[in-house]
Design an enzyme around this catalytic site. Structure first.
Site, PDB file in Angstrom:
ATOM      1  N   ASN A   6       1.658   6.244  -0.474  1.00 41.00           N
ATOM      2  CA  ASN A   6       0.730   7.215  -0.765  1.00 41.00           C
ATOM      3  C   ASN A   6       1.086   8.602  -0.507  1.00 41.00           C
ATOM      4  O   ASN A   6       0.927   9.507  -1.293  1.00 41.00           O
ATOM      5  CB  ASN A   6      -0.522   7.043   0.318  1.00 41.00           C
ATOM      6  CG  ASN A   6      -1.675   6.127  -0.308  1.00 41.00           C
ATOM      7  OD1 ASN A   6      -1.519   5.906  -1.432  1.00 41.00           O
ATOM      8  ND2 ASN A   6      -2.705   5.962   0.531  1.00 41.00           N
ATOM      9  N   ASP A   7       2.019   8.985   0.231  1.00 39.87           N
ATOM     10  CA  ASP A   7       2.655  10.145   0.531  1.00 39.87           C
ATOM     11  C   ASP A   7       4.149  10.142   0.456  1.00 39.87           C
ATOM     12  O   ASP A   7       4.603  11.073   1.067  1.00 39.87           O
ATOM     13  CB  ASP A   7       2.116  10.848   1.655  1.00 39.87           C
ATOM     14  CG  ASP A   7       2.186  12.149   1.731  1.00 39.87           C
ATOM     15  OD1 ASP A   7       2.005  12.601   0.601  1.00 39.87           O
ATOM     16  OD2 ASP A   7       2.453  12.782   2.800  1.00 39.87           O
ATOM     17  N   LEU A   8       4.855   9.081  -0.198  1.00 43.83           N
ATOM     18  CA  LEU A   8       6.164   9.027   0.070  1.00 43.83           C
ATOM     19  C   LEU A   8       6.956  10.412  -0.552  1.00 43.83           C
ATOM     20  O   LEU A   8       7.908  10.958   0.008  1.00 43.83           O
ATOM     21  CB  LEU A   8       6.834   7.808  -0.817  1.00 43.83           C
ATOM     22  CG  LEU A   8       8.347   7.659  -0.873  1.00 43.83           C
ATOM     23  CD1 LEU A   8       8.780   7.356   0.480  1.00 43.83           C
ATOM     24  CD2 LEU A   8       8.461   6.441  -1.652  1.00 43.83           C
TER      25      LEU A   8
END
Lengths: 543, 107
Positions: free
Chosen positions: B61-63
């Site tokens: 999701n926040d890579l």
């Protein structure tokens, strides 16, 4: 000034030596960076010699082979240095001729160079260093370098240029100010010039290859597979390179033979690469001054749970020693036990009376005797005192390699804190190998004290249990599986639609070992914490 | 506090932690030479409570929030200085995570 007559005499000796075909006298190791065309072409444009003859920046720092390799990789990545295959290794070799750690300095960070320990101990009193440095990289990254004060202070600018966001990342501290303070301290702790380095620099430059070449007796162990004995053959192939053949026999009877190529850095640090049935394997070996002993470690780079540690003694030195025993723990009252003593330069025709294993252990037969191994049959009396034994056979001896015990008192699972990473599809998975180690309470009769006797790994039953952290996370169902050899294999990476928020197959669990010692109905249990976490997207130092 | 009893799982876990069942962990170095450890507040591998609940779920999701501005430059290629353009080939990490390149050794 040397008298003229002496000069004439020396010239005559040199001429006579040349005519007789004798070797030239051994030269001292180069004090600085030797002139080299590859270095001049690839590095010399920026790293030019200064007025004092020292090459700019480089001759003010010392690093391990791995450290130099990483620096050169950075030059390739960011400074557009183009290297052909083999040139990076050649440059590392050149730099390590004089600008590497002395053996005594390297030994303190050997665990990191060999990649064998996922945890490290940072010396006490380093709170600011923990805040500003080791939250992003290991302490060994620092301790494996020596720099002049000027070079240590420059690391602040290097970090800010390579990782500019770190000021915000570590925003709860004033990183630039803390870095200044720490770097001044590191300049005192790890200066460029040290007594160890000065002593090491005086080594004969041409003696290492000949001194280390030959056959070495190797004793080691691999978690999950047990102990092994064997040999390491080193054959010089020129310019500090070696052909390496390693043959070992495991206690379970399996033999493994690897051949590979090695490079000797700084006259003592050998890095060898083997192609094995499991994948590419790196051997990290460090030879101690004198060239008679070494310590080594190996790691399969395709399967990071396959690893081992070993020690080596060189054949032909004449020094006799008992290195290990199998089994290394004898139970009171055991009879007809076949005990194998592994060693070097052991007597080949000993009598039972030549072997001493301490009170209460009688040697009934000598079954086999060779310079590397002695197999005997022993009887252990029911009242033999428990504790560590000093083993001697002829002139050879060994300490801390044999214990006598009455019962298994408790288990310990190692590592106590495991780390596995999901993977297997786009990213490599990292499995974790656990071992159940049996212990006896020791002569003081109290378990978990310093005199407890380590009896060695035992065949336990393995399971994974929930570590209650997040309610209802049911990590045990998703993180992976453990086999009955203690090997935990993590699940695949990527979002899992079956989990809340489609989260990854990560979690924290207990790894539990259960063991029932022979002849008892008592079940022993021990557990270790296992963190199964997300994968890596970057491994810079893999080669 | 001795009269207060933990009745749910989280409270029991906190109690176990307070009793010192888990010693302090300050570094989990990667299994490779000269490599890097973790930031625990939260880090790439673990959150400040030595768990995983504090991490992004799923991580993908926040890579790119982690990689672009180099939050964990040892574990994820930073795109600010060292590995610009690393994520160009995959615009949606949650959907196409198998396309994300793993950088192993070398420059």
């Amino acid at each position: 000034m040397i008298p003229r007559e002496w000069t004439k005499a020396l010239a005559a000796v040199a001429t006579l030596s040349f005519l007789l075909g004798l070797s030239p006298p051994v030269l001292a190791a180069p004090a600085g960076l030797p002139k080299n065309p590859l270095f001049a072409l690839k590095c010399g444009i920026c790293h030019r010699p200064q007025k004092d003859g020292r090459v700019r920046r480089l001759e003010s720092m010392r690093k391990s082979p791995e450290g130099w390799e990483r620096s050169i990789q950075r030059m390739e990545r960011l400074q557009r240095v183009k290297l052909q295959p083999g040139e990076r290794e050649a440059l590392v070799k050149l730099l390590c001729q004089s600008l590497t750690l002395a053996p005594a300095e390297s030994r303190k960070v050997f665990y990191a160079l060999a990649g064998k320990d996922p945890r490290e101990e940072i010396p006490p009193g380093k709170e600011k260093l923990k805040e500003a440095c080791t939250r992003c990289h290991s302490y060994a990254t620092i301790a494996a370098q020596r720099r002049t004060r000027e070079e240590w202070l420059k690391l602040k600018s290097l970090h800010l240029s390579l990782y500019p966001a770190l000021v915000y990342q570590l925003r709860e501290i004033d990183w630039p100010m803390v870095a200044d303070e720490i770097l001044k301290s590191l300049a005192k702790t790890f200066p460029f010039e040290t007594p160890e380095w000065k002593a090491w620099k005086k080594r004969p430059a041409q003696s290492s290859a000949g001194r280390l070449a030959g056959s070495w007796r190797v004793i080691g162990s691999q978690p999950g597979r047990g102990s092994y004995v064997g040999s390491l053959e080193l054959k010089p192939s020129g310019d500090g390179d070696y052909e390496v053949k390693r043959t070992v026999l495991y206690e379970g009877g399996q033999e493994e033979s690897w051949t590979g190529k090695g490079t000797l850095y700084g006259g003592y640090a050998l890095r060898a690469y083997f192609s094995t049935s499991e994948g590419r394997t790196k051997g990290t070996f460090s030879f101690f001054p004198g060239g008679k002993t070494m310590e080594g470690s190996w790691l399969c780079m395709d399967k990071l749970y396959l690893a081992g540690d070993e020690i080596g003694h060189r054949w032909g030195t004449g020094e006799a020693k008992v290195l290990s025993l199998s089994p290394g723990a004898l139970k009171q009252g055991s009879s007809h036990v076949h005990l194998a003593l592994q060693g070097i330069h052991l007597p080949t025709s000993p009598r039972p009376a030549d072997l001493h294993l301490g009170p209460g252990i009688a040697i009934s037969k000598i079954l086999k005797a060779s310079p590397g191994q002695l197999v005997v049959e022993v009887e252990v009396q029911g009242n033999a005192p428990i504790g560590e034994r000093h083993v001697t056979v002829g002139k050879a001896s060994g300490k801390g390699i044999l214990v006598v015990y009455d019962r298994v008192d408790y288990l310990q699972v190692v590592p106590e804190f495991g780390l596995a990473r999901v993977g297997g599809q786009a990213n490599p998975a990292k499995a974790e190998q656990f071992e159940a180690i049996a212990y006896n309470r020791g002569p003081d009769g109290t378990p978990h004290t310093r005199d407890d006797l380590r009896l060695g790994p035992v065949k336990a039953h393995w399971s994974v249990e929930e570590y209650f952290y997040s309610p209802e996370d049911r990590d045990v169902e998703y993180v992976g599986k453990i086999d009955q050899n203690g090997l935990f294999l993590p699940s695949a990476e990527g979002p899992n639609p079956q989990r809340p928020f489609k989260t990854n197959n990560v979690g924290n669990v207990w790894v539990v070992a259960t063991y029932r010692p022979d002849g008892t109905d008592q079940e022993l249990k021990a557990k270790a914490f296992l963190l199964v976490t997300v994968q890596l997207f970057l491994q810079e130092t893999m080669n | 506090m001795k009269h207060v009893k933990a009745i749910n799982l989280r409270a029991q876990a906190l109690e176990a932690r307070a009793k010192g069942e888990l010693p302090d962990i300050y570094a989990l170095q990667m299994q490779l030479p000269m490599s890097c450890s973790t930031v625990f507040d939260p880090g790439w591998e673990v959150d400040g409570m030595f768990g995983l609940a504090g991490l992004c779920q799923p991580m993908e999701n926040d890579l790119y929030g982690c990689s672009a501005d180099c939050w964990w430059p040892a574990q994820v290629p930073d795109e600010l200085v060292n590995y610009p353009g690393w994520s160009d080939q995959c615009s949606a990490a949650v959907r196409d995570w198998q396309k994300i390149k793993f950088i192993q050794g070398g420059p």
